[in-house]
Design a protein around this motif. Sequence first.
Motif, PDB file in Angstrom:
ATOM      1  N   GLU A   1      32.537  41.011  36.516  1.00 30.08           N
ATOM      2  CA  GLU A   1      32.044  40.270  37.667  1.00 30.08           C
ATOM      3  C   GLU A   1      30.640  40.690  38.075  1.00 30.08           C
ATOM      4  O   GLU A   1      29.802  39.850  38.419  1.00 30.08           O
ATOM      5  CB  GLU A   1      33.001  40.461  38.846  1.00 30.08           C
ATOM      6  N   PHE A   2      30.368  41.992  38.044  1.00 26.72           N
ATOM      7  CA  PHE A   2      29.126  42.494  38.625  1.00 26.72           C
ATOM      8  C   PHE A   2      28.094  42.991  37.607  1.00 26.72           C
ATOM      9  O   PHE A   2      26.904  43.024  37.915  1.00 26.72           O
ATOM     10  CB  PHE A   2      29.431  43.632  39.602  1.00 26.72           C
TER      11      PHE A   2
ATOM     12  N   TYR B   1      40.957  37.642  45.301  1.00 24.87           N
ATOM     13  CA  TYR B   1      40.853  38.719  44.311  1.00 24.87           C
ATOM     14  C   TYR B   1      42.063  39.640  44.270  1.00 24.87           C
ATOM     15  O   TYR B   1      42.238  40.369  43.293  1.00 24.87           O
ATOM     16  CB  TYR B   1      39.567  39.516  44.543  1.00 24.87           C
TER      17      TYR B   1
ATOM     18  N   LYS C   1      32.439  41.939  47.582  1.00 21.13           N
ATOM     19  CA  LYS C   1      32.600  40.516  47.855  1.00 21.13           C
ATOM     20  C   LYS C   1      32.626  40.237  49.366  1.00 21.13           C
ATOM     21  O   LYS C   1      32.114  39.211  49.822  1.00 21.13           O
ATOM     22  CB  LYS C   1      33.884  40.002  47.198  1.00 21.13           C
TER      23      LYS C   1
ATOM     24  N   ASP D   1      35.734  45.805  37.517  1.00 16.92           N
ATOM     25  CA  ASP D   1      34.675  45.061  38.197  1.00 16.92           C
ATOM     26  C   ASP D   1      33.506  44.695  37.284  1.00 16.92           C
ATOM     27  O   ASP D   1      32.622  43.929  37.667  1.00 16.92           O
ATOM     28  CB  ASP D   1      34.122  45.875  39.375  1.00 16.92           C
TER      29      ASP D   1
ATOM     30  N   GLN E   1      29.621  50.352  36.939  1.00 19.84           N
ATOM     31  CA  GLN E   1      30.674  49.659  37.680  1.00 19.84           C
ATOM     32  C   GLN E   1      32.053  50.206  37.308  1.00 19.84           C
ATOM     33  O   GLN E   1      32.256  50.738  36.210  1.00 19.84           O
ATOM     34  CB  GLN E   1      30.640  48.161  37.361  1.00 19.84           C
TER      35      GLN E   1
ATOM     36  N   GLY F   1      35.192  46.585  44.350  1.00 17.83           N
ATOM     37  CA  GLY F   1      34.741  45.238  44.050  1.00 17.83           C
ATOM     38  C   GLY F   1      35.027  44.261  45.175  1.00 17.83           C
ATOM     39  O   GLY F   1      34.188  43.420  45.517  1.00 17.83           O
TER      40      GLY F   1
ATOM     41  N   LYS G   1      42.259  41.271  40.638  1.00 17.45           N
ATOM     42  CA  LYS G   1      41.116  40.890  39.803  1.00 17.45           C
ATOM     43  C   LYS G   1      39.920  41.813  39.995  1.00 17.45           C
ATOM     44  O   LYS G   1      38.991  41.799  39.194  1.00 17.45           O
ATOM     45  CB  LYS G   1      40.709  39.453  40.111  1.00 17.45           C
ATOM     46  N   LEU G   2      39.910  42.569  41.085  1.00 19.88           N
ATOM     47  CA  LEU G   2      38.843  43.528  41.360  1.00 19.88           C
ATOM     48  C   LEU G   2      39.456  44.786  41.975  1.00 19.88           C
ATOM     49  O   LEU G   2      40.546  44.743  42.546  1.00 19.88           O
ATOM     50  CB  LEU G   2      37.806  42.950  42.334  1.00 19.88           C
TER      51      LEU G   2
END
Length: 543
Positions: free
Chosen positions: A247-248, A384, A367, A244, A240, A363, A358-359
């Motif tokens: 989150e992922f 985000y 989403k 990100d 990633q 990312g 945030k991403l």
Amino acid sequence: MFGRLYKATLWARISSMLALWVILTVTPGAADAAKNLIVMVPDGTGATHTTLARWVSESQRLAIDSMHVGAVRTYGADSMVTDSAPAATAFATGHKSSDKFIGVLPGPVTIPGVPPVPEELQYKPVATVLEGAKLLGKATGLVATSNIQHATPAGFSAHWPDRNNYNEIAEQQVYQDIDVVLGGGKLYLMPASQGGKRTDGENLLNVLMKRGYTIVETRDDLLNTTADRVWGLFAPDAMQRDLDRAEFAPQEPSLAEMTKKAIEILSKNPQGFFLFVEGSEIDWSSHANDPVGVVTDYLAFDAAVQVALDFAKQHGDTVVAVFSDHGNGGMSIGNARTNKTYSKMSFDSVVQALRKAKLTAEGVAKKIGNDRSEAHIRTVVSTYWGIDDLTPEEIAAIQNYDGKHLSYALGPIMSVRSNIGWSTNGHTGEDLFFYHFGLNVPTGTVENTDLAHAMASLMGFSLADIDARLYRSAEAVAAQYGARLSIDRSDPENPVLVLRNGWTARFPFSKDILILDGHTFRLKAPTVFAPNTGKVYINLELE
């Protein structure tokens, strides 16, 4: 013949080599300073990338700011704007090469100043600085956030004229006997029958385990291992983006953590080590014109540089070299909107939106997923990125995008709001910075190929000598021993070179294995097939 070619090439480049090669070979103590060599590449990074990352960083400082600085030219044998594959080949082997080529000499040369390669040597595999370090008895390592078979790490560890053949590259890497390999790319080690990508039926994970590797697949496994030979496979394909990850894929380690662990393991070798580290996905965010991804992945890379510098400062025998392979995106601070207002461009107008994200664009694209409704898009982008004023044109650009990566539609949206400009979604051909610690000498402007020769010199070997040892023409070897040469293709996916003269020697392609009259031996390099010419190149030195 090949030795004469090497000397001719070196002479043709003596003006730039004088800036680096001569200094390193005559500076007292230079060779001693490179018991350990750490090479770090922020893929696709230009001056604007680092400048913007510095502004966005809370400290306003980067690890590279404490290092000496030179410049490096990046063009290839057939283009002023290089692909990652020939760029990696240049600074791993000391030879300019052709588009998409990994660790092999070029075909026809079209760029002025690049010496042409005789037809009989075109497409030949050539030795890398990693292979040279291994022959000296040093520990070796590869670290990347891409799949480890990607172009730049492959340039140090494989030989093939197509960077996209990850199955071939993976096999050569496994049989290169590298001590530490950390990144993504598990799919290319597993057969299709087990959910992988391999079509030859081989399970390279089993090969690794038989050869004594500990395979780790999570951050905790990596940080807790005490093994001396480690292969980290933290994602089926690429890892990633750094921003990100939480989150992922929270189980993935950071680039700094991988670098620190690799150094910890490799530094156990009393002969020293060679380590290559790549911040792979700075480049991918640049392709998408995504300033969030560029900045956050560059800062993650810079944290890994700090890890390397901390080690080097504690050990006077370590050199750290940081340089990019090429520019990407034509990134600028300032764009068409600031044509008349650039002298009044505030700090917040560039930095604020990037710090709030945030991403990355990648990312945000995940989403959004398959729901391209306006309401969903607005919710995701607001959540985000903190952007609540998407225009109808921007919504339409996202909804109508039909390419492979939706991030390409999202990146420009953040760029506009950060006064960031881009000229292309592709690579660019400018000269780039070369940062170094431990050389303590000026380097001037050098060719990317010069870096390979300088690294080899620092570690105490000549790439030409290593190449002559590792990759000999099978035809020449057959002639030397009066042997008959053939290729056994009874298994089309796993061909074998065969030499016979009262004895039978079998060399499976892409493996460091010799089977002599039924007895199996390990060689110091894999057997490499050159598909462009049909020639095979072999090594005869036993481990």
